[in-house]
Design an enzyme around this catalytic site. Structure first.
Site, PDB file in Angstrom:
ATOM      1  N   HIS A   1       1.077  -1.277  -0.012  1.00 30.34           N
ATOM      2  CA  HIS A   1      -0.028   0.131  -0.005  1.00 30.34           C
ATOM      3  C   HIS A   1       0.849   1.218   0.017  1.00 30.34           C
ATOM      4  O   HIS A   1       0.519   2.172  -0.792  1.00 30.34           O
ATOM      5  CB  HIS A   1      -0.986   0.058   1.117  1.00 30.34           C
ATOM      6  CG  HIS A   1      -1.530   1.181   1.552  1.00 30.34           C
ATOM      7  ND1 HIS A   1      -3.085   1.560   0.925  1.00 30.34           N
ATOM      8  CD2 HIS A   1      -1.263   2.388   2.087  1.00 30.34           C
ATOM      9  CE1 HIS A   1      -3.318   2.701   1.423  1.00 30.34           C
ATOM     10  NE2 HIS A   1      -2.306   3.243   2.053  1.00 30.34           N
ATOM     11  N   GLU A   2       1.930   1.313   0.817  1.00 31.68           N
ATOM     12  CA  GLU A   2       2.795   2.693   0.882  1.00 31.68           C
ATOM     13  C   GLU A   2       3.641   2.563  -0.325  1.00 31.68           C
ATOM     14  O   GLU A   2       3.779   3.708  -0.822  1.00 31.68           O
ATOM     15  CB  GLU A   2       3.507   2.364   2.209  1.00 31.68           C
ATOM     16  CG  GLU A   2       2.758   2.196   3.445  1.00 31.68           C
ATOM     17  CD  GLU A   2       1.978   3.285   3.409  1.00 31.68           C
ATOM     18  OE1 GLU A   2       2.254   4.505   3.008  1.00 31.68           O
ATOM     19  OE2 GLU A   2       1.114   3.394   4.591  1.00 31.68           O
TER      20      GLU A   2
ATOM     21  N   HIS B   1       1.847   4.425  -2.857  1.00 33.58           N
ATOM     22  CA  HIS B   1       1.507   5.904  -2.541  1.00 33.58           C
ATOM     23  C   HIS B   1       2.827   6.256  -3.379  1.00 33.58           C
ATOM     24  O   HIS B   1       2.797   7.342  -4.248  1.00 33.58           O
ATOM     25  CB  HIS B   1       1.729   6.274  -1.217  1.00 33.58           C
ATOM     26  CG  HIS B   1       0.403   6.153  -0.480  1.00 33.58           C
ATOM     27  ND1 HIS B   1      -0.604   6.786  -0.923  1.00 33.58           N
ATOM     28  CD2 HIS B   1      -0.028   5.286   0.598  1.00 33.58           C
ATOM     29  CE1 HIS B   1      -1.755   6.894  -0.090  1.00 33.58           C
ATOM     30  NE2 HIS B   1      -1.412   5.998   0.881  1.00 33.58           N
TER      31      HIS B   1
END
Length: 293
Positions: free
Chosen positions: A147-148, A151
């Site tokens: 998920h990071e 980003h």
């Protein structure tokens, strides 16, 4: 959430200080000769320069601010097998996402959390909390890291900085128009900029700044859905859903949350419509539902 708070706090502080300093030293050169009308073109350029200065400065120091604010310890040489696994996992996810290996760190916090920041996708930082590493399964940790990484690969910090620069510009622009109107039309001041101009401008900047924050937070919530989708592609949809479900389960655990995280309270998401406008993350239920679809 920490990266959002640090970015906004630094950016708004720079913007506010620049605005007050320029006003005090008389650099508001956009006033027309008659003292009533405004040179809107010159005013827009003035506000654009300083509006983007705050957001871009915040972007360039975002890694340093995040490290200091969370006391993140960067893993340069892994000392344990867990740190070795963490580096290898981030390296693999980064390669699959098509970005350069970011710095990897661990910050001392009991709550399960993670963040990514950096001024571009090839000079980023990804960090996870000690609590997340201790309580989440390897697949769940990998999903959070994915998920990071999502980003970073999506360039979310750069996009956020540009959006913040735009809203900064128009906050300063319209605040000075309002200040000029109050000073010249309501208080009938015809000699330069009176006290009413400065007071009205500051008040207008505060009010418009709150409204602008709603726009920035809407984008932040939208990009969380995109990062979830990226995490699902990199780590698997099931693992991403399980990680979010685990985060939701921990919402009811009575742990101490730092004020910097409580300010955007993930536990308060969706409790009322007004508070939801200022949240950086959408409710976990909505994120899980989106992935399930």
């Amino acid at each position: 959430m920490m990266r959002i708070l640090l970015f906004l706090a630094t950016n708004l502080a720079v913007l506010f200080i620049a605005s007050i300093t320029l006003s005090l030293f008389g650099f508001n050169g956009f006033m027309a000769a008659n003292g009533i009308d405004l040179d809107l073109q010159q005013l827009l350029v003035f506000c654009g320069v300083f509006g983007f200065a705050g957001s871009l400065f915040s972007l360039f120091i975002s890694k340093w601010m995040a490290k200091m604010g969370t006391r993140t310890e960067i893993i340069n040489q892994p000392r344990t097998r867990h740190e070795q696994w963490l580096l290898q996992t981030v390296e693999q996810l980064s390669r699959e996402a098509g970005i350069k290996m970011p710095e990897v760190g661990i910050f001392p916090a009991y709550e399960a959390n993670a963040f990514a920041t950096g001024w571009n996708k090839n000079d980023a930082l990804v960090a996870v909390s000690q609590g997340l590493l201790e309580r989440f399964s390897p697949d769940e940790v990998r999903a959070v890291l994915a998920h990071e990484i999502g980003h970073v690969a999506n360039g979310d910090m750069v996009t956020l900085a540009l959006i913040q620069g735009v809203v900064n510009t128009f906050v300063m622009f319209f605040a000075r128009i309002i200040g000029n109107f109050v000073d010249k039309v309501i208080f009938k001041n015809e000699e330069g900029q009176g006290v009413a101009f400065y007071i009205a401008t500051i008040v207008a900047e505060l009010v418009l700044g709150i409204l602008a924050t709603i726009i920035v937070m809407w984008f932040s919530r939208w990009r969380e859905f995109r990062a979830d989708a990226a995490g699902a592609r990199l780590a698997g949809n099931t693992a991403m859903i399980h990680a979010l479900q685990r985060l939701r389960a921990e919402q009811d655990v009575p742990v101490h949350m730092p004020d910097s995280l409580t300010a955007f309270g993930i536990n308060s998401a969706g409790k009322n419509r007004l508070a939801g406008l200022f949240l950086s993350h959408p409710p976990l239920e909505e994120r899980i539902e989106a992935l399930s679809r």
